[in-house]
Write a protein that holds these residues in place. Structure first.
Motif, PDB file in Angstrom:
ATOM      1  N   CYS A 177      -5.249   9.896  -4.704  1.00 13.38           N
ATOM      2  CA  CYS A 177      -6.198   9.067  -5.445  1.00 13.38           C
ATOM      3  C   CYS A 177      -7.649   9.287  -5.011  1.00 13.38           C
ATOM      4  O   CYS A 177      -8.557   8.686  -5.578  1.00 13.38           O
ATOM      5  CB  CYS A 177      -5.836   7.594  -5.294  1.00 13.38           C
ATOM      6  SG  CYS A 177      -5.855   7.009  -3.591  1.00 13.38           S
ATOM      7  N   GLU A 196      -3.451   3.524  -1.558  1.00 19.21           N
ATOM      8  CA  GLU A 196      -3.766   2.858  -2.816  1.00 19.21           C
ATOM      9  C   GLU A 196      -2.948   1.579  -2.886  1.00 19.21           C
ATOM     10  O   GLU A 196      -1.757   1.574  -2.575  1.00 19.21           O
ATOM     11  CB  GLU A 196      -3.440   3.786  -3.979  1.00 19.21           C
ATOM     12  CG  GLU A 196      -3.847   3.261  -5.321  1.00 19.21           C
ATOM     13  CD  GLU A 196      -3.661   4.311  -6.418  1.00 19.21           C
ATOM     14  OE1 GLU A 196      -4.554   4.414  -7.252  1.00 19.21           O
ATOM     15  OE2 GLU A 196      -2.628   5.007  -6.434  1.00 19.21           O
ATOM     16  N   MET A 212      -4.830  12.775  -0.347  1.00 17.48           N
ATOM     17  CA  MET A 212      -4.046  11.552  -0.252  1.00 17.48           C
ATOM     18  C   MET A 212      -4.828  10.484   0.501  1.00 17.48           C
ATOM     19  O   MET A 212      -5.507  10.762   1.480  1.00 17.48           O
ATOM     20  CB  MET A 212      -2.722  11.805   0.452  1.00 17.48           C
ATOM     21  CG  MET A 212      -1.766  12.617  -0.389  1.00 17.48           C
ATOM     22  SD  MET A 212      -0.095  12.578   0.238  1.00 17.48           S
ATOM     23  CE  MET A 212       0.605  11.387  -0.880  1.00 17.48           C
ATOM     24  N   TRP A 272       0.864  -1.195   0.000  1.00 16.37           N
ATOM     25  CA  TRP A 272       0.000   0.000   0.000  1.00 16.37           C
ATOM     26  C   TRP A 272       0.888   1.229   0.000  1.00 16.37           C
ATOM     27  O   TRP A 272       1.924   1.259   0.661  1.00 16.37           O
ATOM     28  CB  TRP A 272      -0.906   0.015   1.234  1.00 16.37           C
ATOM     29  CG  TRP A 272      -1.909  -1.080   1.218  1.00 16.37           C
ATOM     30  CD1 TRP A 272      -1.741  -2.344   1.705  1.00 16.37           C
ATOM     31  CD2 TRP A 272      -3.217  -1.031   0.659  1.00 16.37           C
ATOM     32  NE1 TRP A 272      -2.870  -3.078   1.502  1.00 16.37           N
ATOM     33  CE2 TRP A 272      -3.804  -2.308   0.851  1.00 16.37           C
ATOM     34  CE3 TRP A 272      -3.958  -0.039   0.012  1.00 16.37           C
ATOM     35  CZ2 TRP A 272      -5.083  -2.606   0.429  1.00 16.37           C
ATOM     36  CZ3 TRP A 272      -5.236  -0.340  -0.409  1.00 16.37           C
ATOM     37  CH2 TRP A 272      -5.786  -1.603  -0.201  1.00 16.37           C
ATOM     38  N   ARG A 273       0.489   2.249  -0.735  1.00 16.31           N
ATOM     39  CA  ARG A 273       1.275   3.485  -0.785  1.00 16.31           C
ATOM     40  C   ARG A 273       0.330   4.673  -0.711  1.00 16.31           C
ATOM     41  O   ARG A 273      -0.837   4.587  -1.079  1.00 16.31           O
ATOM     42  CB  ARG A 273       2.092   3.537  -2.067  1.00 16.31           C
ATOM     43  CG  ARG A 273       1.236   3.620  -3.319  1.00 16.31           C
ATOM     44  CD  ARG A 273       2.100   3.727  -4.579  1.00 16.31           C
ATOM     45  NE  ARG A 273       1.282   3.843  -5.755  1.00 16.31           N
ATOM     46  CZ  ARG A 273       0.767   2.820  -6.428  1.00 16.31           C
ATOM     47  NH1 ARG A 273       1.001   1.598  -6.017  1.00 16.31           N
ATOM     48  NH2 ARG A 273       0.025   3.017  -7.496  1.00 16.31           N
ATOM     49  N   ARG A 274       0.862   5.796  -0.231  1.00 16.49           N
ATOM     50  CA  ARG A 274       0.094   7.037  -0.217  1.00 16.49           C
ATOM     51  C   ARG A 274       0.033   7.590  -1.631  1.00 16.49           C
ATOM     52  O   ARG A 274       1.010   7.560  -2.363  1.00 16.49           O
ATOM     53  CB  ARG A 274       0.731   8.054   0.720  1.00 16.49           C
ATOM     54  CG  ARG A 274       0.637   7.627   2.171  1.00 16.49           C
ATOM     55  CD  ARG A 274       1.154   8.689   3.087  1.00 16.49           C
ATOM     56  NE  ARG A 274       0.203   9.792   3.112  1.00 16.49           N
ATOM     57  CZ  ARG A 274       0.420  10.950   3.709  1.00 16.49           C
ATOM     58  NH1 ARG A 274       1.554  11.152   4.317  1.00 16.49           N
ATOM     59  NH2 ARG A 274      -0.475  11.892   3.695  1.00 16.49           N
ATOM     60  N   SER A 275      -1.129   8.070  -2.016  1.00 15.39           N
ATOM     61  CA  SER A 275      -1.317   8.556  -3.375  1.00 15.39           C
ATOM     62  C   SER A 275      -2.446   9.585  -3.382  1.00 15.39           C
ATOM     63  O   SER A 275      -3.391   9.487  -2.596  1.00 15.39           O
ATOM     64  CB  SER A 275      -1.687   7.362  -4.270  1.00 15.39           C
ATOM     65  OG  SER A 275      -2.127   7.790  -5.530  1.00 15.39           O
ATOM     66  N   CYS A 309       3.687   1.887   2.981  1.00 13.00           N
ATOM     67  CA  CYS A 309       3.363   3.107   3.724  1.00 13.00           C
ATOM     68  C   CYS A 309       3.730   2.887   5.183  1.00 13.00           C
ATOM     69  O   CYS A 309       3.244   1.954   5.815  1.00 13.00           O
ATOM     70  CB  CYS A 309       1.868   3.423   3.604  1.00 13.00           C
ATOM     71  SG  CYS A 309       1.384   4.913   4.513  1.00 13.00           S
TER      72      CYS A 309
END
Length: 121
Positions: free
Chosen positions: A86, A106, A103, A81-84, A112
């Motif tokens: 989105c 995603e 943010m 999972w990463r911050r985006s 993250c």
């Protein structure tokens, strides 16, 4: 020779960016929850959750400004999972014509880093 020009942020410059956008409210496809609805959802979450403690994964501003009482914390990460940017916001920070971006997490490559916050009993 470098020609570097600086601009100072002033109240006058900020005022140039301000625009009034009336809030039309939630769309017809978005259910509006009452206080009783929130209480029922919380009771269901607690009934279905772990018996000993409930932990919330916090990232971003929730790390330094949690909006609930907590009794402990520990560092952790969320691999995969990463911050985006989105999450489109059509109210408050944006409008249907010009959505704002916020943010969120995603799924995908990366990780993250965050904090687990133990919710108070």
């Amino acid at each position: 020779m470098n020609d570097v020009r600086q601009m100072r942020l002033t109240a006058e410059l900020v005022a140039l960016c301000h625009r009034e956008v009336p809030d039309a409210g939630a769309g017809p496809d978005i259910p509006v929850m009452s206080d009783a609805d929130y209480q029922a959802a919380a009771a269901q979450l607690l009934a279905e959750g772990p018996a000993d403690a409930l932990w919330i994964f916090a990232y971003g501003s929730l790390i330094w400004k949690p909006t609930f009482e907590h009794r402990g914390h520990k560092s952790c990460g969320a691999p995969g999972w990463r911050r985006s940017f989105c999450l489109e916001i059509n109210r408050w920070r944006g409008s249907p014509e010009v959505p704002g971006l916020m943010m969120a997490l995603e799924s995908g490559e990366g990780s993250c880093d965050g904090v687990l916050l133990r919710v108070a009993d």
